[in-house]
Design a protein around this motif. Structure first.
Motif, PDB file in Angstrom:
ATOM      1  N   VAL A  94       0.858  -1.185   0.000  1.00  0.00           N
ATOM      2  CA  VAL A  94       0.000   0.000   0.000  1.00  0.00           C
ATOM      3  C   VAL A  94       0.891   1.231   0.000  1.00  0.00           C
ATOM      4  CG1 VAL A  94      -1.768   1.289   1.241  1.00  0.00           C
ATOM      5  CG2 VAL A  94      -1.845  -1.215   1.204  1.00  0.00           C
ATOM      6  N   ARG A 100       0.632   4.984   0.500  1.00  0.00           N
ATOM      7  CA  ARG A 100      -0.364   5.928   1.003  1.00  0.00           C
ATOM      8  C   ARG A 100      -0.254   7.283   0.303  1.00  0.00           C
ATOM      9  NH1 ARG A 100      -3.254   3.357   4.117  1.00  0.00           N
ATOM     10  NH2 ARG A 100      -2.379   1.705   5.411  1.00  0.00           N
ATOM     11  N   GLY A 101      -1.414   7.862   0.026  1.00  0.00           N
ATOM     12  CA  GLY A 101      -1.463   9.200  -0.539  1.00  0.00           C
ATOM     13  C   GLY A 101      -2.146  10.147   0.422  1.00  0.00           C
ATOM     14  N   GLU A 102      -2.537  11.315  -0.080  1.00  0.00           N
ATOM     15  CA  GLU A 102      -3.150  12.309   0.804  1.00  0.00           C
ATOM     16  C   GLU A 102      -4.542  11.901   1.265  1.00  0.00           C
ATOM     17  OE1 GLU A 102      -3.086  15.797  -1.609  1.00  0.00           O
ATOM     18  OE2 GLU A 102      -0.920  15.575  -1.961  1.00  0.00           O
ATOM     19  N   THR A 103      -5.221  11.092   0.479  1.00  0.00           N
ATOM     20  CA  THR A 103      -6.579  10.685   0.856  1.00  0.00           C
ATOM     21  C   THR A 103      -6.641   9.173   0.981  1.00  0.00           C
ATOM     22  OG1 THR A 103      -7.538  10.178  -1.298  1.00  0.00           O
ATOM     23  CG2 THR A 103      -7.362  12.499  -0.735  1.00  0.00           C
ATOM     24  N   ASP A 104      -7.730   8.711   1.582  1.00  0.00           N
ATOM     25  CA  ASP A 104      -7.933   7.277   1.770  1.00  0.00           C
ATOM     26  C   ASP A 104      -8.485   6.601   0.523  1.00  0.00           C
ATOM     27  OD1 ASP A 104      -7.081   7.363   4.340  1.00  0.00           O
ATOM     28  OD2 ASP A 104      -9.088   7.574   5.196  1.00  0.00           O
ATOM     29  N   GLU A 161      -8.713   4.726  -2.737  1.00  0.00           N
ATOM     30  CA  GLU A 161      -7.708   3.808  -3.252  1.00  0.00           C
ATOM     31  C   GLU A 161      -7.911   3.438  -4.713  1.00  0.00           C
ATOM     32  OE1 GLU A 161      -6.583   1.188   0.692  1.00  0.00           O
ATOM     33  OE2 GLU A 161      -7.050   0.162  -1.184  1.00  0.00           O
ATOM     34  N   THR A 168      -4.338   6.892  -2.639  1.00  0.00           N
ATOM     35  CA  THR A 168      -3.619   5.741  -2.108  1.00  0.00           C
ATOM     36  C   THR A 168      -3.658   4.625  -3.146  1.00  0.00           C
ATOM     37  OG1 THR A 168      -4.030   6.334   0.189  1.00  0.00           O
ATOM     38  CG2 THR A 168      -3.728   3.987  -0.274  1.00  0.00           C
ATOM     39  N   TYR A 169      -2.537   3.914  -3.289  1.00  0.00           N
ATOM     40  CA  TYR A 169      -2.458   2.827  -4.277  1.00  0.00           C
ATOM     41  C   TYR A 169      -2.201   1.518  -3.567  1.00  0.00           C
ATOM     42  CZ  TYR A 169      -2.482   6.519  -7.644  1.00  0.00           C
ATOM     43  OH  TYR A 169      -2.886   7.605  -8.377  1.00  0.00           O
ATOM     44  N   ARG A 170      -2.904   0.496  -4.014  1.00  0.00           N
ATOM     45  CA  ARG A 170      -2.754  -0.830  -3.414  1.00  0.00           C
ATOM     46  C   ARG A 170      -2.421  -1.822  -4.524  1.00  0.00           C
ATOM     47  NH1 ARG A 170      -4.777  -3.440   1.376  1.00  0.00           N
ATOM     48  NH2 ARG A 170      -5.477  -1.355   2.010  1.00  0.00           N
ATOM     49  N   HIS A 172     -13.111  -2.989   3.740  1.00  0.00           N
ATOM     50  CA  HIS A 172     -12.232  -1.856   3.437  1.00  0.00           C
ATOM     51  C   HIS A 172     -12.476  -1.375   2.008  1.00  0.00           C
ATOM     52  CE1 HIS A 172      -8.492   0.527   3.412  1.00  0.00           C
ATOM     53  NE2 HIS A 172      -8.364   0.069   2.177  1.00  0.00           N
ATOM     54  N   HIS A 205     -13.436   2.320   0.575  1.00  0.00           N
ATOM     55  CA  HIS A 205     -12.370   3.170   0.039  1.00  0.00           C
ATOM     56  C   HIS A 205     -12.030   2.960  -1.423  1.00  0.00           C
ATOM     57  CE1 HIS A 205     -11.626   4.696   4.013  1.00  0.00           C
ATOM     58  NE2 HIS A 205     -11.464   3.476   4.497  1.00  0.00           N
TER      59      HIS A 205
END
Lengths: 436, 436, 436
Positions: free
Chosen positions: A165, A167-171, A173, A212-214, A234, A238
């Motif tokens: 994961v 993480r970016g500024e927001t949740d 994804e 956010t990238y997963r 989740h 998101h």
């Protein structure tokens, strides 16, 4: 890896290391695959123990292969799993004994329509053993007594998958999902994990990301089921968009198979990027329940915004699921271009925001909010044009991609201008994420 | 009727017995018509008394015709209702007296554009008397004194209709509705009641039915109004689909006129069957308020799922509503084929169920629920294919017909597979019927 | 004006009087324009004081022009505002002094691509002065010293607009909105105020009107903003349809630019009328935020049903916003025809009512409510046809225009028949206005 290599060369090196590993839905071959991918990006390993209930399924026993081969009437050793992982039917149960050719035939798989290739066959949930071989070889088997050795075990172990994961500024994804279960098959499927890993490496290198990238690397079906068992809630909250990445190793025409809903941000972004890049030279497919792990993500109860990106579609090239799906099909430059394309998906998602005009009554006095040419001209410049479209369509129901398509203004310009307008207070983010 | 006759021959025999009866919206001719139809199927008779309020209407007086004819200047008897029921304007009030040709002319109806045919004319609600004749005959009438005898009565009696309900496993109903009011007209309308009666006979012979079937034989307009007055609430609750069956006696191209809503199960099933049977060789019409009893069923306050099935559409063949609409137009083999078609409508409704996938999270492990080929193949067999489409689309919003059209899998296969999946617990019926 | 003149001649006379006035967004030129228009229709004047906040804007200072010209090196006076209003950049601030040609050049505006024409330039909100001239003249300016006189003032005054409300039987309003700010430009924009004024005169002359009509004459943008500041709430409640009337002075192809919602009664009526009048010889445009005061009415917070009617679209003829947009472009007969067209818009709105069938269960017995031919005919007359369509579609969700388009029956016939049916109680007005 050397700095002097380009991405395509690095991919090829990675391919060559992954190729010989004996992958299946479980086992050491899978773990070694994840080890190698972890040299590219910092993956987190997850082990799901045998017997664990996951959605409507159960994690199977772990398959251990020590040896597997057949000795023919003349004493010659053949169909050795160490020669080619494909010779042994996946998840074969142990067997050792003498059989006649006739008895052996019931355990052999070959393809008369592609006589030179070894087919890829598995029997994950029905206990059985078997060998795969080219039809040419099969026809040449002499009559007589054969000795079969299938030295395998099905043990209480675990199913291995890994994720990363960023993480970016927001949740919110964006997901990329690919497979690690196919042994000695190139396009389907070493292309997916390699492209996905190199994509992740590029995104990690960016100075910042809004989203956010997963990245998820799993055995097909059971891995996706296991991951959704633990992450489904989740995702429901998101997940903005997801892509199954499979069969991205050749230089063929890009295909995008849409999510079940068909008009989610995942679909709209993919089609926007592919249409701009390839025009009519890409193909869109509607969702169907035949395919890959989109079946899991788009199942009725999840119905998530997940589509599939491929070059030549799985099942639609003659080498699919045979030993002919090998390195000769691979085009590493095209794989690197696929990373470019997926980066553009990400960039488009980054830019595709939803804003609300805070001055909705009448057209706002734009010169208050933006450097605006106020001595009369007829044709507005691009910034003014973008600002005007934002003013009239940022009502919370149109994202910037909608506005780009409606106006003909490039998404990048809309993104920059809306950012300026947000800074000056004319646009704001909506209180809650709109249901998209 | 003889066992050695085929259905078409039985229909012809029935036609020949019904043809001469003096039908109208009320009266003994109607009752004798229902008697003959009752020999085919066990109809229940309903009598609505004169003066009863039904919706915005009132049951009219019953019309009794004893005699009606004209005597010409030469003493010759002409326009005798006993020669042809069409000679007397329907619901003519009593009159007896001498008139000049000029006075008589005001009571005569003929068709200059079809000079050899007697037109069909009625005056149910405006008190009047009149005679119909061919335009050729009219032009030959000599000047002079005529004697008119219209020996009719309008009495307090009742309006006759009948119905048959064949109960199935559920309360959901499919309706077939047709007319019994037209005197000595063949296609419009002896074809409708004969086809409908033989359809009912076939459905009664089936060992079981999931749905309930209702057959209604009424005089047009006032009969439908009367029936809806007493059964409208029932239909609102239980009617899945209905078909007005009219002008189904010739061998012309099938027409389907859709319900007012246009996409009800009635419409979708009719179009699915006709499209598969005839391809582009059938015609679909949108609803319009000109037509037959669909005007009653599709009135704003009911808005029921009722369409119209015809061969050549009423009003669109030159013999319509004239004495030329006679046995020479009839094609009894085609009428028997129409019974086949309507049976296929019923079979399609039987199969077109709505299910809910009880394991909506992820794809269920299909081998638990169905005999599923688990040693890897690429192309799924038809059963697996059907099961997979059911898994992903049985969300309560798609019926099996939707899934058939989306997937290309035959409805019959989907029906059988969904039945198996329902038995094994993977599919269930929804708690409440979805509004369709 | 003389009774012997036709409308086109009266319009030309009006044009000639309005042409020389020095209009801008404020000032005496505007007031004299409203004075002349008030001779045609009884306008009500509204003055919005300098500094008043209106939505996101503020009423600017009033601009007073006493004199403005340049004296060249040879002493010759040139670019005199009294020769042509367009020579002075609108809202130029005062300046007086000697400048070199090079200094002067920074304040000059000309069009190399249309070298014979003076462009129209304003600087309402950025303080600046400037002169406009033909590019041919600019190229001939000799080097040397120039004397500039811009004798203007920006004073605390007011912004002038006027309106007229013609009350009808209901509060539902149809709006016509046009501009009074363009100096010495003919098609854009003396055509709009002249056509609008003559339209209002025609509607006032009608003996009665069902709807209320509002005519608004404002300076573009700031005038619309000011008017919406005070009337926005009223419009939200009562505005059925509105039309911006601009560039209606030539004989070109009619264009209709739709409201933001695109399918409001304003749009549907305009397209119905233009389609019937011109068939494929008119053009429809989607809404865009480039244009005229539809930007204000269709801003997100108002989103009112307001479109734009033009002949050749603004910005799409080469003389637009130059001194070549003069009387030679005008076609006063075509302007009178435009009044006819807009009258037809109004007539269509008058007729386009929404009714509810009060007898929704079954088809009502029509002969109770209307003179209805009851002795059987096959083809219904137009009145019966209209009545039947009303019976089946007056459910509160279809207006008469919908029914006209669906049935092919003329709106005028539907209007008359529905009026009869309303009088006899079969149709009624809905309790509340449907959201359209």
């Amino acid at each position: 890896m050397s700095d002097s290599m380009n991405e395509a060369q690095e991919m090829e090196l990675c391919f060559d290391r992954l190729w010989p590993l004996p992958r299946s839905i479980t086992g050491e071959g899978v773990r070694r695959t994840h080890d190698i991918l972890s040299e590219i990006i910092p993956l987190t390993r997850h082990e799901y123990p045998t017997g664990k209930k996951v959605l409507d399924w159960e994690i199977p026993k772990e398959w251990v292969v020590s040896d597997a081969y057949v000795v023919g009437p003349g004493g010659q050793r053949m169909l050795d799993v160490h020669d080619n992982n494909l010779h042994l039917v996946g998840y074969s149960i142990p067997f050792r004994g003498g059989v006649s050719l006739k008895q052996l035939e019931e355990h052999l798989y070959s393809m008369p329509e592609r006589p030179g290739a070894i087919p890829y066959v598995t029997s994950y949930y029905k206990p059985a053993w078997g060998f795969c071989l080219s039809h040419d070889q099969r026809k040449s088997l002499p009559d007589g007594d054969y000795e079969v050795v299938v030295d395998t075990k099905l043990i209480d172990g675990s199913l291995t998958l890994s994720d990363l994961v960023i993480r970016g500024e927001t949740d919110e994804e964006v997901l990329f999902h690919t497979y690690t279960c196919h042994p000695s098959l190139a396009n389907n499927e070493l292309s997916g994990p390699i492209v996905t890993a190199f994509l992740a490496r590029r995104l990690m290198a960016l100075p910042q990301r809004r989203l956010t990238y997963r990245f998820v690397f799993v055995p097909e079906t059971i891995g996706a089921v296991a991951y959704l068992d633990t992450h489904g809630g989740h995702f429901r909250k998101h997940l903005l968009a997801g892509y199954i990445c499979s069969c991205v190793g050749d230089g063929g025409v890009c295909h995008y198979k849409a999510s079940r809903r068909g008009n989610t941000p995942a679909d709209r972004v993919a089609e926007y990027v592919l249409d701009r890049r390839f025009g009519r030279n890409y193909r869109r497919r509607d969702f169907s329940p035949l395919g890959s792990d989109e079946r899991q993500y788009c199942s009725i109860g999840f119905d998530l915004p997940v589509g599939v990106i491929t070059r030549t579609m799985f099942g639609e090239y003659p080498e699919y699921h045979t030993s002919d799906d090998n390195k000769s099909l691979m085009d590493f430059e095209a794989m690197s271009e696929m990373v470019d394309i997926l980066c553009e998906f990400c960039e488009t998602h980054e830019r595709n925001r939803v804003f609300i005009n805070t001055k909705p009554l009448g057209e706002p006095r734009l010169s208050r909010y933006i450097d605006y040419k106020t001595i009369g001209t007829i044709v507005p410049d691009e910034v003014t044009l973008a600002a005007k479209w934002c003013v009239h369509y940022c009502d919370g129901r149109h994202d910037l991609l909608d506005i780009a398509e409606r106006s003909g203004v490039a998404l990048g310009v809309l993104d920059e201008v809306s950012e300026l307008l947000a800074k000056s207070g004319l646009l704001a983010l909506p209180q809650k994420r709109e249901d998209r």
